[in-house]
Write an enzyme that holds these catalytic residues in place. Structure first.
Site, PDB file in Angstrom:
ATOM      1  N   ASP A   1       0.854  -1.193   0.000  1.00  9.85           N
ATOM      2  CA  ASP A   1       0.000   0.000   0.000  1.00  9.85           C
ATOM      3  C   ASP A   1       0.891   1.245   0.000  1.00  9.85           C
ATOM      4  O   ASP A   1       2.039   1.196   0.423  1.00  9.85           O
ATOM      5  CB  ASP A   1      -0.895   0.010   1.251  1.00  9.85           C
TER       6      ASP A   1
ATOM      7  N   TYR B   1     -13.480   6.646 -13.577  1.00 12.60           N
ATOM      8  CA  TYR B   1     -13.579   5.420 -12.773  1.00 12.60           C
ATOM      9  C   TYR B   1     -14.260   4.306 -13.575  1.00 12.60           C
ATOM     10  O   TYR B   1     -13.783   3.171 -13.615  1.00 12.60           O
ATOM     11  CB  TYR B   1     -14.373   5.726 -11.496  1.00 12.60           C
TER      12      TYR B   1
ATOM     13  N   ILE C   1     -19.527  -0.796  -1.266  1.00 15.55           N
ATOM     14  CA  ILE C   1     -19.083  -1.486  -0.049  1.00 15.55           C
ATOM     15  C   ILE C   1     -18.725  -0.432   1.006  1.00 15.55           C
ATOM     16  O   ILE C   1     -18.112   0.604   0.686  1.00 15.55           O
ATOM     17  CB  ILE C   1     -17.844  -2.366  -0.352  1.00 15.55           C
TER      18      ILE C   1
ATOM     19  N   LYS D   1     -12.500   0.809 -14.804  1.00 17.33           N
ATOM     20  CA  LYS D   1     -12.972  -0.507 -14.360  1.00 17.33           C
ATOM     21  C   LYS D   1     -13.417  -1.365 -15.546  1.00 17.33           C
ATOM     22  O   LYS D   1     -13.222  -2.586 -15.536  1.00 17.33           O
ATOM     23  CB  LYS D   1     -14.097  -0.353 -13.334  1.00 17.33           C
TER      24      LYS D   1
HETATM   25  P1  NAI Z   1     -10.088   2.049   0.476  1.00 14.01           P
HETATM   26  O1  NAI Z   1      -9.912   3.492   0.198  1.00 14.01           O
HETATM   27  O2  NAI Z   1     -10.653   1.602   1.770  1.00 14.01           O
HETATM   28  O3  NAI Z   1      -8.698   1.287   0.263  1.00 14.01           O
HETATM   29  C1  NAI Z   1      -7.918   1.501  -0.874  1.00 14.01           C
HETATM   30  C2  NAI Z   1      -6.458   1.310  -0.494  1.00 14.01           C
HETATM   31  O4  NAI Z   1      -5.680   1.519  -1.677  1.00 14.01           O
HETATM   32  C3  NAI Z   1      -5.979   2.332   0.551  1.00 14.01           C
HETATM   33  O5  NAI Z   1      -5.296   1.672   1.601  1.00 14.01           O
HETATM   34  C4  NAI Z   1      -5.059   3.242  -0.236  1.00 14.01           C
HETATM   35  O6  NAI Z   1      -3.979   3.766   0.534  1.00 14.01           O
HETATM   36  C5  NAI Z   1      -4.569   2.314  -1.337  1.00 14.01           C
HETATM   37  N1  NAI Z   1      -4.111   3.041  -2.504  1.00 14.01           N
HETATM   38  C6  NAI Z   1      -4.764   4.018  -3.181  1.00 14.01           C
HETATM   39  N2  NAI Z   1      -4.007   4.485  -4.180  1.00 14.01           N
HETATM   40  C7  NAI Z   1      -2.839   3.776  -4.136  1.00 14.01           C
HETATM   41  C8  NAI Z   1      -1.651   3.822  -4.902  1.00 14.01           C
HETATM   42  N3  NAI Z   1      -1.495   4.673  -5.927  1.00 14.01           N
HETATM   43  N4  NAI Z   1      -0.659   2.956  -4.599  1.00 14.01           N
HETATM   44  C9  NAI Z   1      -0.790   2.107  -3.560  1.00 14.01           C
HETATM   45  N5  NAI Z   1      -1.885   2.042  -2.786  1.00 14.01           N
HETATM   46  C10 NAI Z   1      -2.900   2.872  -3.071  1.00 14.01           C
HETATM   47  O7  NAI Z   1     -10.953   1.502  -0.758  1.00 14.01           O
HETATM   48  P2  NAI Z   1     -11.820   0.170  -0.959  1.00 14.01           P
HETATM   49  O8  NAI Z   1     -13.229   0.558  -0.953  1.00 14.01           O
HETATM   50  O9  NAI Z   1     -11.342  -0.909  -0.083  1.00 14.01           O
HETATM   51  O10 NAI Z   1     -11.449  -0.152  -2.482  1.00 14.01           O
HETATM   52  C11 NAI Z   1     -10.592  -1.194  -2.867  1.00 14.01           C
HETATM   53  C12 NAI Z   1     -10.857  -1.511  -4.334  1.00 14.01           C
HETATM   54  O11 NAI Z   1     -12.206  -1.911  -4.494  1.00 14.01           O
HETATM   55  C13 NAI Z   1     -10.659  -0.307  -5.276  1.00 14.01           C
HETATM   56  O12 NAI Z   1     -10.052  -0.752  -6.474  1.00 14.01           O
HETATM   57  C14 NAI Z   1     -12.086   0.158  -5.546  1.00 14.01           C
HETATM   58  O13 NAI Z   1     -12.198   0.802  -6.786  1.00 14.01           O
HETATM   59  C15 NAI Z   1     -12.815  -1.172  -5.515  1.00 14.01           C
HETATM   60  N6  NAI Z   1     -14.233  -1.044  -5.266  1.00 14.01           N
HETATM   61  C16 NAI Z   1     -14.689  -0.436  -4.124  1.00 14.01           C
HETATM   62  C17 NAI Z   1     -16.047  -0.286  -3.934  1.00 14.01           C
HETATM   63  C18 NAI Z   1     -16.612   0.379  -2.730  1.00 14.01           C
HETATM   64  O14 NAI Z   1     -17.823   0.721  -2.769  1.00 14.01           O
HETATM   65  N7  NAI Z   1     -15.872   0.610  -1.662  1.00 14.01           N
HETATM   66  C19 NAI Z   1     -17.014  -0.776  -4.928  1.00 14.01           C
HETATM   67  C20 NAI Z   1     -16.423  -1.434  -6.058  1.00 14.01           C
HETATM   68  C21 NAI Z   1     -15.079  -1.547  -6.209  1.00 14.01           C
END
Ligand code: NAI
Length: 251
Positions: free
Chosen positions: A38, A157, A190, A161
């Site tokens: 991360d 976005y 989520i 995706k």
């Molecule tokens: P989150 O914000 O809780 O976690 C994302 C993590 O990715 C964070 O720890 C952040 O520091 C890290 N991150 C972001 N940019 C980065 C980079 N350039 N290099 C390294 N690390 C980086 O987000 P969440 O919700 O857990 O999302 C995870 C995945 O799931 C994402 O790809 C998101 O698009 C996808 N997703 C999330 C949904 C939601 O409603 N939360 C729905 C559908 C997909």
């Protein structure tokens, strides 16, 4: 501790928060050695600590997934630390600006494509090379319901995706006969910091109501599907897209 991933080495990008954190915890609970990768190193270290407290094995790695040199270094770190790479979850992602397409900022577009799409190419590319050395493996790319349907004010976005699905299919076709399975997961909305940091309670309520199940999903529900796809139980599943969306896409 169950042993579905005993003797397996896994990496999870975006493992410091939300869905990635839940995936890293489940993989470790089921026996994998996990690299929690991360840009938020202290968050990754927190997850590693939780894994170790539960007698699992994990290491933190700081990187920006949008930089191919850092992604290459991540894969090398996993192989150097634990001897191989068998499983990978390319999950790090951001939401990006909210604007209609004609008003969408150019720098915001570039950033979202870099972090949500280019990174998945970099990860998949270097992970495949390591998995070929290991004799096979499995990759899950974290897409979204927005990998298959649109959502106003989110052109970057949604485009990123959708792109992740195309990349997943091509790489899966190319490496299926070499023992590497590659799938995409499409979560509905989520309940993670990605949403709670960017949206107020009224908006979150309205979004929850868009899911026939009537609520937001939980990270653990996405982790369960992801870990199934990584496991040998999914041995005939590759090149496909799997929703975990409370019915969002069904109507
Ligand atoms: P989150 O914000 O809780 O976690 C994302 C993590 O990715 C964070 O720890 C952040 O520091 C890290 N991150 C972001 N940019 C980065 C980079 N350039 N290099 C390294 N690390 C980086 O987000 P969440 O919700 O857990 O999302 C995870 C995945 O799931 C994402 O790809 C998101 O698009 C996808 N997703 C999330 C949904 C939601 O409603 N939360 C729905 C559908 C997909």
């Amino acid at each position: 501790m169950s042993s579905r991933f005993e003797d397996k080495v896994a990496l999870v990008t975006g493992g410091a928060s939300g869905i990635g954190e839940a995936v890293a915890l489940q993989l470790a609970r089921e026996g994998a050695k996990v690299v929690v990768a991360d840009m938020d190193l202290s968050g990754a270290e927190r997850v590693v600590h939780a894994i170790e407290q539960a007698r699992g094995t994990a290491a933190a790695f700081e990187l920006n997934v949008a930089d191919p040199i850092e992604v290459d270094a991540l894969v090398s770190f996993a192989v150097r630390t634990y001897g191989a790479l068998h499983l990978a979850v390319n999950n790090a992602g951001i939401g990006g600006p909210s604007a209609q397409t004609a008003d969408y900022p150019l720098d915001g577009w570039q950033k979202v494509i870099d972090v949500n799409l280019n990174s998945v190419f970099f990860c998949t590319k270097y992970e495949i090379a390591a998995m070929l050395q290991a004799g096979g493996g499995a990759i899950v790319n974290m897409a979204s319901i927005l990998g298959s349907v649109g959502f106003a004010n989110a052109s970057a976005y949604v485009a990123a995706k959708h792109g992740v699905l195309g990349l997943t299919k091509v790489a899966a076709i190319e490496y299926a006969a070499k023992g590497i399975r590659i799938n995409a997961v499409g979560p509905g909305f989520i309940d993670t910091p990605l949403l709670s940091k960017n949206l107020d309670a009224a908006t979150l309520g309205a979004i929850a109501a868009m899911h026939p199940i009537g609520r937001l999903g939980r990270s653990e529900e996405v982790a369960a599907l992801t870990c199934f796809l990584l496991s040998d139980e999914a041995s005939f599943i590759t090149g496909s897209y799997h929703l975990v969306d409370g019915g969002y896409v069904a109507p």
